[in-house]
Write a protein that holds these residues in place. Structure first.
Motif, PDB file in Angstrom:
ATOM      1  N   GLU A   1      -2.431  13.123  -3.236  1.00 48.84           N
ATOM      2  CA  GLU A   1      -2.678  14.012  -2.088  1.00 48.84           C
ATOM      3  C   GLU A   1      -1.679  15.174  -2.107  1.00 48.84           C
ATOM      4  OE1 GLU A   1      -2.181  11.693   1.474  1.00 48.84           O
ATOM      5  OE2 GLU A   1      -3.810  10.342   0.952  1.00 48.84           O
ATOM      6  N   PRO A   2      -2.025  16.259  -1.426  1.00 49.68           N
ATOM      7  CA  PRO A   2      -0.996  17.291  -1.193  1.00 49.68           C
ATOM      8  C   PRO A   2      -0.075  16.811  -0.058  1.00 49.68           C
ATOM      9  CG  PRO A   2      -3.049  17.926  -0.135  1.00 49.68           C
ATOM     10  CD  PRO A   2      -3.320  16.619  -0.851  1.00 49.68           C
ATOM     11  N   VAL A   3       1.068  17.445   0.088  1.00 47.61           N
ATOM     12  CA  VAL A   3       1.942  17.087   1.213  1.00 47.61           C
ATOM     13  C   VAL A   3       1.316  17.611   2.506  1.00 47.61           C
ATOM     14  CG1 VAL A   3       4.203  17.394   2.290  1.00 47.61           C
ATOM     15  CG2 VAL A   3       4.036  17.157  -0.191  1.00 47.61           C
ATOM     16  N   ILE A   4       0.975  16.688   3.385  1.00 49.52           N
ATOM     17  CA  ILE A   4       0.474  17.053   4.719  1.00 49.52           C
ATOM     18  C   ILE A   4       1.228  16.168   5.702  1.00 49.52           C
ATOM     19  CG2 ILE A   4      -1.520  17.124   6.274  1.00 49.52           C
ATOM     20  CD1 ILE A   4      -3.299  17.443   3.788  1.00 49.52           C
ATOM     21  N   ARG A   5       2.091  16.780   6.480  1.00 43.91           N
ATOM     22  CA  ARG A   5       3.003  15.989   7.307  1.00 43.91           C
ATOM     23  C   ARG A   5       2.279  15.016   8.226  1.00 43.91           C
ATOM     24  NH1 ARG A   5       5.315  16.250  12.267  1.00 43.91           N
ATOM     25  NH2 ARG A   5       4.318  18.237  12.723  1.00 43.91           N
ATOM     26  N   ARG A   6       1.253  15.517   8.918  1.00 44.61           N
ATOM     27  CA  ARG A   6       0.566  14.654   9.885  1.00 44.61           C
ATOM     28  C   ARG A   6      -0.144  13.488   9.197  1.00 44.61           C
ATOM     29  NH1 ARG A   6      -0.114  16.750  14.998  1.00 44.61           N
ATOM     30  NH2 ARG A   6       0.872  18.765  15.254  1.00 44.61           N
ATOM     31  N   ARG A   7      -0.607  13.751   8.003  1.00 49.37           N
ATOM     32  CA  ARG A   7      -1.268  12.689   7.263  1.00 49.37           C
ATOM     33  C   ARG A   7      -0.237  11.646   6.810  1.00 49.37           C
ATOM     34  NH1 ARG A   7      -5.681  14.393   2.787  1.00 49.37           N
ATOM     35  NH2 ARG A   7      -6.573  12.336   2.470  1.00 49.37           N
ATOM     36  N   ALA A   8       0.910  12.143   6.392  1.00 48.63           N
ATOM     37  CA  ALA A   8       1.987  11.231   5.979  1.00 48.63           C
ATOM     38  C   ALA A   8       2.383  10.347   7.158  1.00 48.63           C
ATOM     39  CB  ALA A   8       3.185  12.041   5.488  1.00 48.63           C
TER      40      ALA A   8
ATOM     41  N   ARG B   1      12.162  16.305   3.356  1.00 49.53           N
ATOM     42  CA  ARG B   1      11.183  15.322   3.866  1.00 49.53           C
ATOM     43  C   ARG B   1      11.822  14.426   4.924  1.00 49.53           C
ATOM     44  NH1 ARG B   1       7.733  18.704   2.338  1.00 49.53           N
ATOM     45  NH2 ARG B   1       7.513  18.896   0.087  1.00 49.53           N
ATOM     46  N   ALA B   2      13.090  14.092   4.750  1.00 45.26           N
ATOM     47  CA  ALA B   2      13.763  13.259   5.759  1.00 45.26           C
ATOM     48  C   ALA B   2      13.783  13.995   7.096  1.00 45.26           C
ATOM     49  CB  ALA B   2      15.183  12.921   5.319  1.00 45.26           C
ATOM     50  N   ALA B   3      13.997  15.318   7.042  1.00 39.65           N
ATOM     51  CA  ALA B   3      14.027  16.100   8.283  1.00 39.65           C
ATOM     52  C   ALA B   3      12.637  16.195   8.893  1.00 39.65           C
ATOM     53  CB  ALA B   3      14.597  17.492   8.007  1.00 39.65           C
TER      54      ALA B   3
ATOM     55  N   ILE C   1       3.684   3.029   2.309  1.00 37.23           N
ATOM     56  CA  ILE C   1       4.857   3.780   1.875  1.00 37.23           C
ATOM     57  C   ILE C   1       4.354   5.119   1.357  1.00 37.23           C
ATOM     58  CG2 ILE C   1       6.631   3.919   0.073  1.00 37.23           C
ATOM     59  CD1 ILE C   1       7.059   0.931   0.396  1.00 37.23           C
ATOM     60  N   VAL C   2       4.994   6.196   1.780  1.00 35.47           N
ATOM     61  CA  VAL C   2       4.595   7.519   1.288  1.00 35.47           C
ATOM     62  C   VAL C   2       5.614   7.970   0.242  1.00 35.47           C
ATOM     63  CG1 VAL C   2       4.031   9.897   1.878  1.00 35.47           C
ATOM     64  CG2 VAL C   2       3.581   8.069   3.529  1.00 35.47           C
TER      65      VAL C   2
ATOM     66  N   PRO D   1       0.820  -1.216   0.000  1.00 37.57           N
ATOM     67  CA  PRO D   1       0.000   0.000   0.000  1.00 37.57           C
ATOM     68  C   PRO D   1       0.853   1.265   0.000  1.00 37.57           C
ATOM     69  CG  PRO D   1      -0.022  -1.015   2.175  1.00 37.57           C
ATOM     70  CD  PRO D   1       0.783  -1.926   1.285  1.00 37.57           C
ATOM     71  N   THR D   2       0.445   2.233  -0.780  1.00 29.96           N
ATOM     72  CA  THR D   2       1.231   3.473  -0.900  1.00 29.96           C
ATOM     73  C   THR D   2       0.296   4.682  -0.970  1.00 29.96           C
ATOM     74  OG1 THR D   2       1.121   3.490  -3.293  1.00 29.96           O
ATOM     75  CG2 THR D   2       2.975   2.326  -2.331  1.00 29.96           C
ATOM     76  N   ARG D   3       0.849   5.836  -0.711  1.00 32.67           N
ATOM     77  CA  ARG D   3       0.184   7.096  -1.021  1.00 32.67           C
ATOM     78  C   ARG D   3       1.210   8.009  -1.657  1.00 32.67           C
ATOM     79  NH1 ARG D   3      -3.502   4.373   0.114  1.00 32.67           N
ATOM     80  NH2 ARG D   3      -5.231   4.771   1.538  1.00 32.67           N
ATOM     81  N   VAL D   4       0.764   8.787  -2.649  1.00 28.62           N
ATOM     82  CA  VAL D   4       1.636   9.808  -3.227  1.00 28.62           C
ATOM     83  C   VAL D   4       1.199  11.157  -2.671  1.00 28.62           C
ATOM     84  CG1 VAL D   4       2.362  10.985  -5.349  1.00 28.62           C
ATOM     85  CG2 VAL D   4       2.033   8.504  -5.351  1.00 28.62           C
ATOM     86  N   GLN D   5       2.159  11.927  -2.194  1.00 25.91           N
ATOM     87  CA  GLN D   5       1.887  13.301  -1.761  1.00 25.91           C
ATOM     88  C   GLN D   5       2.768  14.234  -2.590  1.00 25.91           C
ATOM     89  OE1 GLN D   5       2.140  13.985   2.494  1.00 25.91           O
ATOM     90  NE2 GLN D   5       0.231  12.846   2.845  1.00 25.91           N
ATOM     91  N   SER D   6       2.120  15.183  -3.264  1.00 27.45           N
ATOM     92  CA  SER D   6       2.875  16.093  -4.127  1.00 27.45           C
ATOM     93  C   SER D   6       2.988  17.485  -3.510  1.00 27.45           C
ATOM     94  CB  SER D   6       2.181  16.195  -5.486  1.00 27.45           C
ATOM     95  OG  SER D   6       2.780  17.216  -6.258  1.00 27.45           O
TER      96      SER D   6
END
Ligand code: UDP
Length: 237
Positions: free
Chosen positions: A110-117, A147-149, A126-127, A96-101
Protein backbone atom coordinates in the motif's frame (compact mmCIF):
# COMPACT_ATOMS: atom_id res chain seq x y z
CA UNK A 1 10.07 3.96 31.09
CA UNK A 2 7.25 5.96 29.43
CA UNK A 3 3.75 4.48 29.52
CA UNK A 4 3.23 2.80 26.18
CA UNK A 5 0.16 1.80 24.24
CA UNK A 6 1.45 2.34 20.73
CA UNK A 7 5.10 2.21 19.75
CA UNK A 8 7.21 2.57 16.69
CA UNK A 9 9.91 -0.08 16.47
CA UNK A 10 12.87 0.81 14.26
CA UNK A 11 15.20 -2.01 13.26
CA UNK A 12 18.32 -1.24 11.28
CA UNK A 13 18.74 -3.29 8.14
CA UNK A 14 21.92 -4.78 9.55
CA UNK A 15 20.05 -6.87 12.10
CA UNK A 16 18.31 -8.74 9.26
CA UNK A 17 21.58 -10.14 7.98
CA UNK A 18 22.27 -12.09 11.19
CA UNK A 19 25.88 -13.26 11.03
CA UNK A 20 26.14 -12.74 7.27
CA UNK A 21 28.06 -9.84 5.75
CA UNK A 22 25.22 -8.80 3.47
CA UNK A 23 21.58 -9.38 2.62
CA UNK A 24 18.77 -11.16 4.40
CA UNK A 25 19.16 -14.21 6.65
CA UNK A 26 15.67 -15.73 6.67
CA UNK A 27 16.27 -17.70 9.86
CA UNK A 28 17.32 -14.53 11.63
CA UNK A 29 14.36 -12.56 10.26
CA UNK A 30 12.12 -15.32 11.64
CA UNK A 31 13.72 -14.86 15.08
CA UNK A 32 13.16 -11.12 14.89
CA UNK A 33 9.56 -11.72 13.90
CA UNK A 34 9.17 -13.85 17.02
CA UNK A 35 10.42 -10.96 19.15
CA UNK A 36 7.97 -8.58 17.49
CA UNK A 37 5.13 -11.07 17.93
CA UNK A 38 5.90 -11.40 21.65
CA UNK A 39 5.87 -7.61 21.97
CA UNK A 40 2.52 -7.42 20.23
CA UNK A 41 1.09 -10.07 22.53
CA UNK A 42 1.66 -7.76 25.48
CA UNK A 43 -1.19 -5.69 23.98
CA UNK A 44 0.86 -3.03 22.24
CA UNK A 45 0.01 -1.48 18.88
CA UNK A 46 3.13 -1.71 16.76
CA UNK A 47 4.39 0.30 13.82
CA UNK A 48 7.60 -1.02 12.28
CA UNK A 49 10.28 0.74 10.28
CA UNK A 50 13.16 -1.28 8.87
CA UNK A 51 16.35 0.18 7.42
CA UNK A 52 18.14 -0.96 4.29
CA UNK A 53 21.80 -0.94 5.28
CA UNK A 54 22.11 -4.73 4.88
CA UNK A 55 21.50 -4.28 1.14
CA UNK A 56 22.37 -0.76 0.05
CA UNK A 57 23.23 2.59 1.61
CA UNK A 58 23.12 5.77 -0.42
CA UNK A 59 26.29 7.10 1.21
CA UNK A 60 28.20 3.98 0.14
CA UNK A 61 27.05 4.43 -3.44
CA UNK A 62 27.98 8.12 -3.35
CA UNK A 63 31.44 7.23 -1.99
CA UNK A 64 31.95 5.13 -5.11
CA UNK A 65 31.10 8.07 -7.31
CA UNK A 66 27.35 7.60 -7.79
CA UNK A 67 25.01 10.52 -7.73
CA UNK A 68 23.84 10.74 -4.10
CA UNK A 69 20.13 11.12 -4.80
CA UNK A 70 20.17 8.22 -7.25
CA UNK A 71 21.97 6.04 -4.70
CA UNK A 72 19.52 7.08 -1.98
CA UNK A 73 16.56 5.94 -4.11
CA UNK A 74 18.28 2.56 -4.42
CA UNK A 75 18.60 2.53 -0.62
CA UNK A 76 14.89 3.24 -0.26
CA UNK A 77 14.09 0.31 -2.54
CA UNK A 78 16.27 -1.87 -0.30
CA UNK A 79 14.07 -0.98 2.67
CA UNK A 80 11.01 -2.18 0.73
CA UNK A 81 12.65 -5.58 0.23
CA UNK A 82 13.38 -5.79 3.94
CA UNK A 83 9.81 -4.79 4.77
CA UNK A 84 8.49 -7.57 2.55
CA UNK A 85 10.85 -10.09 4.18
CA UNK A 86 9.62 -9.06 7.62
CA UNK A 87 5.99 -9.13 6.50
CA UNK A 88 6.49 -12.67 5.26
CA UNK A 89 8.14 -13.78 8.52
CA UNK A 90 5.42 -12.20 10.68
CA UNK A 91 2.59 -13.68 8.64
CA UNK A 92 4.18 -17.13 8.83
CA UNK A 93 3.75 -16.72 12.59
CA UNK A 94 0.11 -15.76 12.11
CA UNK A 95 0.61 -12.05 12.80
CA UNK A 96 -1.41 -9.89 10.39
CA UNK A 97 0.55 -7.06 8.81
CA UNK A 98 0.38 -4.41 6.13
CA UNK A 99 3.29 -2.76 4.37
CA UNK A 100 2.93 0.91 3.47
CA UNK A 101 5.64 2.42 1.28
CA UNK A 102 6.52 6.10 0.98
CA UNK A 103 7.35 5.33 -2.67
CA UNK A 104 4.18 4.05 -4.28
CA UNK A 105 4.42 0.51 -5.54
CA UNK A 106 0.87 -0.70 -5.80
CA UNK A 107 1.63 -4.22 -7.02
CA UNK A 108 3.68 -4.85 -3.92
CA UNK A 109 2.23 -2.90 -1.01
CA UNK A 110 0.00 0.00 0.00
CA UNK A 111 1.02 3.65 -0.20
CA UNK A 112 1.43 5.47 3.11
CA UNK A 113 -2.03 6.65 4.14
CA UNK A 114 -2.15 7.73 7.75
CA UNK A 115 -5.84 7.11 8.34
CA UNK A 116 -5.61 3.70 6.78
CA UNK A 117 -2.60 2.85 8.93
CA UNK A 118 -4.64 3.93 11.94
CA UNK A 119 -7.39 1.50 10.98
CA UNK A 120 -4.90 -1.34 10.52
CA UNK A 121 -3.57 -0.76 14.03
CA UNK A 122 -7.11 -0.71 15.45
CA UNK A 123 -7.71 -4.08 13.81
CA UNK A 124 -4.60 -5.51 15.45
CA UNK A 125 -2.35 -5.45 12.39
CA UNK A 126 1.27 -4.43 12.49
CA UNK A 127 1.99 -1.67 9.99
CA UNK A 128 5.44 -1.81 8.38
CA UNK A 129 6.42 1.55 6.94
CA UNK A 130 8.88 1.19 4.06
CA UNK A 131 11.00 3.60 1.98
CA UNK A 132 11.74 5.97 4.86
CA UNK A 133 10.36 9.44 4.28
CA UNK A 134 10.36 8.81 0.53
CA UNK A 135 13.03 11.42 -0.21
CA UNK A 136 16.80 11.25 -0.71
CA UNK A 137 19.22 12.79 1.80
CA UNK A 138 17.22 11.23 4.64
CA UNK A 139 17.55 7.95 6.50
CA UNK A 140 15.11 5.44 7.85
CA UNK A 141 15.80 6.91 11.32
CA UNK A 142 14.13 10.09 10.09
CA UNK A 143 11.39 7.94 8.57
CA UNK A 144 10.92 6.29 11.96
CA UNK A 145 10.73 9.64 13.78
CA UNK A 146 8.27 11.00 11.21
CA UNK A 147 5.96 7.98 11.41
CA UNK A 148 6.22 7.92 15.20
CA UNK A 149 5.05 11.54 15.24
CA UNK A 150 2.21 11.21 12.75
CA UNK A 151 0.97 7.92 14.24
CA UNK A 152 1.18 9.49 17.73
CA UNK A 153 3.37 6.73 19.11
CA UNK A 154 4.26 6.88 22.79
CA UNK A 155 7.89 5.97 22.10
CA UNK A 156 10.35 5.19 19.35
CA UNK A 157 12.10 1.92 20.15
CA UNK A 158 15.42 1.69 18.36
CA UNK A 159 16.67 -1.88 18.21
CA UNK A 160 20.36 -2.09 17.33
CA UNK A 161 23.38 -4.25 18.08
CA UNK A 162 24.39 -2.32 21.22
CA UNK A 163 22.39 -2.16 24.45
CA UNK A 164 22.05 1.60 24.72
CA UNK A 165 23.81 4.93 24.32
CA UNK A 166 27.40 5.23 25.58
CA UNK A 167 29.61 8.26 26.21
CA UNK A 168 32.18 6.80 23.78
CA UNK A 169 32.07 3.92 21.30
CA UNK A 170 31.81 0.73 23.44
CA UNK A 171 33.24 -1.37 20.60
CA UNK A 172 36.47 0.64 20.70
CA UNK A 173 36.57 1.65 24.37
CA UNK A 174 36.22 -0.98 27.09
CA UNK A 175 35.61 1.69 29.75
CA UNK A 176 32.75 3.38 27.85
CA UNK A 177 29.82 4.20 30.16
CA UNK A 178 26.19 3.56 29.22
CA UNK A 179 23.57 6.19 30.08
CA UNK A 180 20.28 5.08 31.65
CA UNK A 181 18.71 8.28 30.42
CA UNK A 182 20.15 11.15 28.42
CA UNK A 183 18.62 14.35 27.06
CA UNK A 184 18.00 15.06 23.37
CA UNK A 185 20.21 18.13 23.82
CA UNK A 186 23.20 16.12 25.04
CA UNK A 187 22.80 13.56 22.26
CA UNK A 188 22.86 16.36 19.70
CA UNK A 189 25.57 18.49 21.31
CA UNK A 190 27.95 15.57 21.92
CA UNK A 191 27.06 13.86 18.66
CA UNK A 192 26.31 10.61 20.50
CA UNK A 193 25.57 7.69 18.22
CA UNK A 194 21.82 7.15 18.58
CA UNK A 195 20.16 8.17 15.35
CA UNK A 196 21.02 10.91 12.89
CA UNK A 197 20.55 14.47 14.13
CA UNK A 198 17.43 15.28 12.10
CA UNK A 199 15.66 12.21 13.53
CA UNK A 200 16.65 13.11 17.11
CA UNK A 201 15.52 16.71 16.59
CA UNK A 202 12.14 15.58 15.25
CA UNK A 203 11.66 13.39 18.33
CA UNK A 204 12.71 16.24 20.62
CA UNK A 205 10.31 18.71 18.99
CA UNK A 206 7.44 16.24 19.39
CA UNK A 207 8.52 14.94 22.80
CA UNK A 208 8.81 11.33 21.65
CA UNK A 209 11.11 9.34 23.96
CA UNK A 210 13.70 7.22 22.13
CA UNK A 211 14.43 3.87 23.77
CA UNK A 212 17.72 2.41 22.52
CA UNK A 213 18.26 -1.30 23.19
CA UNK A 214 19.88 -4.42 21.75
CA UNK A 215 17.65 -6.50 19.52
CA UNK A 216 20.34 -9.18 19.23
CA UNK A 217 19.71 -10.73 22.66
CA UNK A 218 16.81 -13.15 22.57
CA UNK A 219 13.73 -12.00 24.49
CA UNK A 220 15.22 -8.57 25.09
CA UNK A 221 12.51 -6.55 23.37
CA UNK A 222 9.87 -8.01 25.71
CA UNK A 223 12.19 -7.44 28.72
CA UNK A 224 12.73 -3.82 27.72
CA UNK A 225 8.99 -3.30 27.33
CA UNK A 226 8.33 -4.76 30.77
CA UNK A 227 10.93 -2.44 32.29
CA UNK A 228 13.30 -5.30 33.11
CA UNK A 229 15.76 -4.91 30.24
CA UNK A 230 18.88 -2.86 29.62
CA UNK A 231 18.37 0.27 27.57
CA UNK A 232 18.96 3.99 27.33
CA UNK A 233 16.02 6.37 27.21
CA UNK A 234 16.55 9.65 25.36
CA UNK A 235 14.12 12.26 26.67
CA UNK A 236 14.03 15.70 28.28
CA UNK A 237 15.22 15.45 31.85
N1 UDP B 1 17.02 6.41 2.35
C1 UDP B 1 16.68 7.65 1.84
N2 UDP B 1 15.61 8.33 2.37
C2 UDP B 1 14.88 7.84 3.39
C3 UDP B 1 15.23 6.57 3.94
C4 UDP B 1 16.31 5.88 3.40
O1 UDP B 1 17.32 8.15 0.92
O2 UDP B 1 13.93 8.49 3.84
C5 UDP B 1 18.12 5.63 1.73
C6 UDP B 1 19.51 6.08 2.14
O3 UDP B 1 20.35 5.95 1.03
C7 UDP B 1 19.89 5.07 3.20
C8 UDP B 1 19.25 3.80 2.69
O4 UDP B 1 18.02 4.26 2.12
O5 UDP B 1 21.28 4.91 3.30
C9 UDP B 1 19.00 2.73 3.71
O6 UDP B 1 18.44 3.26 4.88
P1 UDP B 1 19.27 3.42 6.26
O7 UDP B 1 20.70 3.74 5.96
O8 UDP B 1 18.53 4.35 7.12
O9 UDP B 1 19.18 1.94 6.84
P2 UDP B 1 19.74 1.35 8.21
O10 UDP B 1 21.03 2.06 8.55
O11 UDP B 1 18.71 1.60 9.26
O12 UDP B 1 19.89 -0.10 7.92
Amino acid sequence: MPEMKRVLLKLSGEVLMGDQQFGIDSAFVAELANEVKAAKETGLEICLVIGGGNIFRGMAGAAQGMDRAQADYMGMLATVMNALAMQNALEQLGVPTRVQSAIEMDKVCEPVIRRRAERHLEKGRIVIFAAGVGAPYFTTDSGAALRAAEMKCDALLKGTSVDGVYDTDPKKNSDAVRFDTVSYGKVLADNLKVMDASAVALCRDNQIPIVVFSIRDKGNLARVLSGAGTQTIVQDQ
